[in-house]
Design a protein around this motif. Structure first.
Motif, mmCIF file in Angstrom:
data_model
loop_
_atom_site.group_PDB
_atom_site.id
_atom_site.type_symbol
_atom_site.label_atom_id
_atom_site.label_comp_id
_atom_site.label_asym_id
_atom_site.label_seq_id
_atom_site.Cartn_x
_atom_site.Cartn_y
_atom_site.Cartn_z
ATOM 1 N N CYS A 1 0.825 -1.210 0.000
ATOM 2 C CA CYS A 1 0.000 0.000 0.000
ATOM 3 C C CYS A 1 0.859 1.261 0.000
ATOM 4 O O CYS A 1 0.533 2.246 -0.662
ATOM 5 N N GLU A 2 1.946 1.233 0.754
ATOM 6 C CA GLU A 2 2.827 2.404 0.800
ATOM 7 C C GLU A 2 3.386 2.723 -0.580
ATOM 8 O O GLU A 2 3.499 3.893 -0.965
ATOM 9 N N VAL A 3 3.735 1.688 -1.333
ATOM 10 C CA VAL A 3 4.226 1.903 -2.694
ATOM 11 C C VAL A 3 3.153 2.580 -3.544
ATOM 12 O O VAL A 3 3.450 3.382 -4.434
ATOM 13 N N ALA A 4 1.893 2.262 -3.249
ATOM 14 C CA ALA A 4 0.775 2.855 -3.989
ATOM 15 C C ALA A 4 0.330 4.187 -3.398
ATOM 16 O O ALA A 4 -0.707 4.721 -3.792
ATOM 17 N N GLY A 5 1.109 4.722 -2.450
ATOM 18 C CA GLY A 5 0.800 6.033 -1.897
ATOM 19 C C GLY A 5 -0.173 6.032 -0.756
ATOM 20 O O GLY A 5 -0.809 7.056 -0.470
ATOM 21 N N ALA A 6 -0.304 4.903 -0.071
ATOM 22 C CA ALA A 6 -1.290 4.788 1.006
ATOM 23 C C ALA A 6 -0.640 4.235 2.262
ATOM 24 O O ALA A 6 -0.941 3.123 2.693
ATOM 25 N N GLY A 7 0.249 5.001 2.853
ATOM 26 C CA GLY A 7 0.863 4.576 4.095
ATOM 27 C C GLY A 7 -0.116 4.679 5.254
ATOM 28 O O GLY A 7 -0.908 5.620 5.326
ATOM 29 N N SER A 8 -0.085 3.695 6.153
ATOM 30 C CA SER A 8 -1.022 3.686 7.277
ATOM 31 C C SER A 8 -0.457 2.861 8.406
ATOM 32 O O SER A 8 0.190 1.840 8.183
ATOM 33 N N LYS A 9 -0.738 3.278 9.632
ATOM 34 C CA LYS A 9 -0.339 2.516 10.807
ATOM 35 C C LYS A 9 -1.502 1.686 11.351
ATOM 36 O O LYS A 9 -1.325 0.874 12.247
ATOM 37 N N SER A 10 -2.689 1.877 10.823
ATOM 38 C CA SER A 10 -3.865 1.181 11.339
ATOM 39 C C SER A 10 -3.937 -0.245 10.807
ATOM 40 O O SER A 10 -3.633 -0.502 9.642
ATOM 41 N N VAL A 11 -4.317 -1.165 11.672
ATOM 42 C CA VAL A 11 -4.546 -2.544 11.238
ATOM 43 C C VAL A 11 -5.973 -2.956 11.584
ATOM 44 O O VAL A 11 -6.267 -4.129 11.808
ATOM 45 N N ASP A 12 -6.864 -1.983 11.621
ATOM 46 C CA ASP A 12 -8.265 -2.277 11.918
ATOM 47 C C ASP A 12 -8.870 -3.160 10.829
ATOM 48 O O ASP A 12 -8.481 -3.099 9.666
ATOM 49 N N VAL A 13 -9.825 -3.968 11.245
ATOM 50 C CA VAL A 13 -10.517 -4.863 10.318
ATOM 51 C C VAL A 13 -12.016 -4.739 10.559
ATOM 52 O O VAL A 13 -12.466 -4.706 11.709
ATOM 53 N N VAL A 14 -12.775 -4.659 9.478
ATOM 54 C CA VAL A 14 -14.237 -4.634 9.559
ATOM 55 C C VAL A 14 -14.788 -5.784 8.739
ATOM 56 O O VAL A 14 -14.428 -5.945 7.566
ATOM 57 N N ILE A 15 -15.621 -6.609 9.348
ATOM 58 C CA ILE A 15 -16.428 -7.599 8.637
ATOM 59 C C ILE A 15 -17.873 -7.231 8.903
ATOM 60 O O ILE A 15 -18.340 -7.303 10.055
ATOM 61 N N ALA A 16 -18.570 -6.781 7.887
ATOM 62 C CA ALA A 16 -19.933 -6.277 8.061
ATOM 63 C C ALA A 16 -20.894 -7.425 8.336
ATOM 64 O O ALA A 16 -20.934 -8.410 7.596
ATOM 65 N N ILE A 17 -21.668 -7.301 9.410
ATOM 66 C CA ILE A 17 -22.621 -8.342 9.805
ATOM 67 C C ILE A 17 -23.988 -7.701 9.976
ATOM 68 O O ILE A 17 -24.136 -6.702 10.690
ATOM 69 N N SER A 18 -24.995 -8.273 9.352
ATOM 70 C CA SER A 18 -26.339 -7.712 9.372
ATOM 71 C C SER A 18 -27.056 -8.056 10.687
ATOM 72 O O SER A 18 -26.669 -8.971 11.419
ATOM 73 N N GLU A 19 -28.128 -7.322 10.962
ATOM 74 C CA GLU A 19 -28.923 -7.586 12.163
ATOM 75 C C GLU A 19 -29.553 -8.970 12.113
ATOM 76 O O GLU A 19 -29.683 -9.636 13.147
ATOM 77 N N ASP A 20 -29.955 -9.433 10.928
ATOM 78 C CA ASP A 20 -30.558 -10.761 10.808
ATOM 79 C C ASP A 20 -29.577 -11.842 11.242
ATOM 80 O O ASP A 20 -29.968 -12.799 11.938
ATOM 81 N N VAL A 21 -28.321 -11.711 10.831
ATOM 82 C CA VAL A 21 -27.303 -12.692 11.219
ATOM 83 C C VAL A 21 -27.073 -12.630 12.728
ATOM 84 O O VAL A 21 -26.997 -13.667 13.405
ATOM 85 N N GLU A 22 -26.978 -11.438 13.277
ATOM 86 C CA GLU A 22 -26.770 -11.296 14.717
ATOM 87 C C GLU A 22 -27.916 -11.918 15.506
ATOM 88 O O GLU A 22 -27.688 -12.592 16.518
ATOM 89 N N GLU A 23 -29.138 -11.708 15.044
ATOM 90 C CA GLU A 23 -30.299 -12.273 15.740
ATOM 91 C C GLU A 23 -30.288 -13.791 15.689
ATOM 92 O O GLU A 23 -30.581 -14.465 16.684
ATOM 93 N N ALA A 24 -29.918 -14.364 14.532
ATOM 94 C CA ALA A 24 -29.874 -15.824 14.402
ATOM 95 C C ALA A 24 -28.832 -16.426 15.339
ATOM 96 O O ALA A 24 -29.083 -17.464 15.986
ATOM 97 N N ILE A 25 -27.660 -15.811 15.430
ATOM 98 C CA ILE A 25 -26.613 -16.326 16.313
ATOM 99 C C ILE A 25 -26.989 -16.126 17.772
ATOM 100 O O ILE A 25 -26.748 -17.005 18.618
ATOM 101 N N ASP A 26 -27.595 -14.995 18.107
ATOM 102 C CA ASP A 26 -28.049 -14.771 19.484
ATOM 103 C C ASP A 26 -29.039 -15.845 19.916
ATOM 104 O O ASP A 26 -28.966 -16.363 21.048
ATOM 105 N N GLU A 27 -29.971 -16.198 19.032
ATOM 106 C CA GLU A 27 -30.946 -17.240 19.347
ATOM 107 C C GLU A 27 -30.261 -18.577 19.584
ATOM 108 O O GLU A 27 -30.615 -19.324 20.508
ATOM 109 N N TYR A 28 -29.258 -18.898 18.762
ATOM 110 C CA TYR A 28 -28.526 -20.154 18.924
ATOM 111 C C TYR A 28 -27.793 -20.180 20.264
ATOM 112 O O TYR A 28 -27.852 -21.177 21.003
#
Length: 345
Positions: free
Chosen positions: A148-175
């Protein structure tokens, strides 16, 4: 350019763990180019990791047919689709011939890739600028951020997002509410692996499960993927206790949400291990035939168990790895679980 802003394509087709480890690079690119169009070329196996991601504008899905010549035709059509998107910049995080060919097919003026040996199968030939890594023993996340740095996007962050819908959260909560009614802490154990040089003995997993459940503080859920149920059933058969077998999850988002409900994850060098780490779950990672330096979770807390040779640059043969893996005892894994949980508290 789109309204004066660049069009950027990320290429990382698979595997699941590698797609997860490319997400910090996506965030770095979005931070550096907040108004750019950023798209991703991926295969179906890893699609759930990036679908609905807030930093992505579009996903190009390559659906690979089983037959070879059908696959060639499908890939040619896929490359034509990429070319029509008129990208200004392409970053090949995959580093194989197929990803290099897809990058070249875009005809983008700027095409970034890893130089050999990280860039395999002549993939670097298709790039306009190549990154030669300073070490063979960098973590994959570090490698991706350097590109990324070579492409001009230097960053110190290593955050990760995996988007999860409310329907999925509700199904897992029930389980969870249905299957785990005590106040005990849930430990996810993922035993199956796709490659034998990563497989900790199933008998060891069974002993570890017994130790955790005999402790009195834990419930164990055995997670698995397509074609892997036989492995978890064997662990149950060997175990003197009764661990839960997780249901077959409809998609990786369900698995991610299930792992997020757990206090701890135990497993080998797999995609689920990286998903657990991405969901901020403490991970006990068991390594034998692959390099923990390169492939251990970059997110902490994590404790690695490894008995192999130091600083391995290549994957070991299954027969060689088996001895190192067997040397990691269930007692050592149990101690690592308890130690990591105490540190996390």
């Amino acid at each position: 350019m789109l309204n004066g802003f660049p069009r950027i394509l990320i290429i990382r087709f698979s595997a699941i763990g590698d797609v997860v480890r490319t997400l910090p690079a996506l965030h770095a690119l979005r931070d550096a180019y907040p108004h750019a169009q950023i798209d991703w070329a991926v295969e179906e196996k890893s699609l759930d990791i990036i679908s609905d991601h807030p930093a992505l504008d579009q996903i190009h899905l390559f659906e690979r047919p089983e037959l070879f010549w059908d696959g060639v035709k499908a890939f040619r059509a896929f490359c034509r689709k990429l070319r029509l998107s008129r990208y200004d910049m392409v970053i090949d995080f995959h580093g194989i011939f197929k990803s290099g060919l897809a990058s070249r097919a875009t005809r983008a003026d700027k095409r970034f890739a890893f130089a050999a040996p990280r860039g395999r199968e002549m993939s670097s030939w298709f790039a306009t600028k190549r990154l030669r890594l300073p070490s063979k023993h960098l973590n994959r996340v570090e490698e991706n951020l350097l590109l990324c740095e070579v492409a001009g996007a230097g960053s110190k962050s290593v955050d990760v997002v995996i988007a999860i819908s409310e329907d999925v959260e509700e199904a897992i909560d029930e389980y969870i509410q249905r299957e785990f009614q005590s106040a005990k802490r849930i430990v996810a154990v993922h035993a199956p692996v796709d490659r034998p040089e990563k497989q900790w003995p199933l008998a060891h997993y069974a002993e570890l499960v017994d130790m955790l459940q005999s402790d009195g503080r834990f419930e164990v859920v055995l997670t698995w993927g397509p074609g892997q149920r036989a492995s978890v059933e064997e662990i149950c058969a060997r175990s003197r206790r009764n661990p839960h077998i997780a249901p077959e999850t409809p998609c990786l988002k369900h698995l991610a949400c299930l792992l997020r409900q757990c206090e701890l994850f135990v497993g080998g060098d797999t995609g689920p291990m990286h998903i657990a780490a991405a969901m901020d779950v403490p991970v006990v990672a068991i390594f034998g035939g692959t390099s923990p330096e390169k492939h251990q979770p970059y997110h902490k807390p994590c404790q690695v168990l490894y008995a192999g040779p130091p600083a391995i640059a290549r994957n070991l043969e299954p027969e060689e790895a088996a001895g190192y893996l067997a040397a990691i005892t269930p007692e050592a894994a149990y101690d690592a679980c308890i130690s990591l949980l105490k540190r996390n508290e």
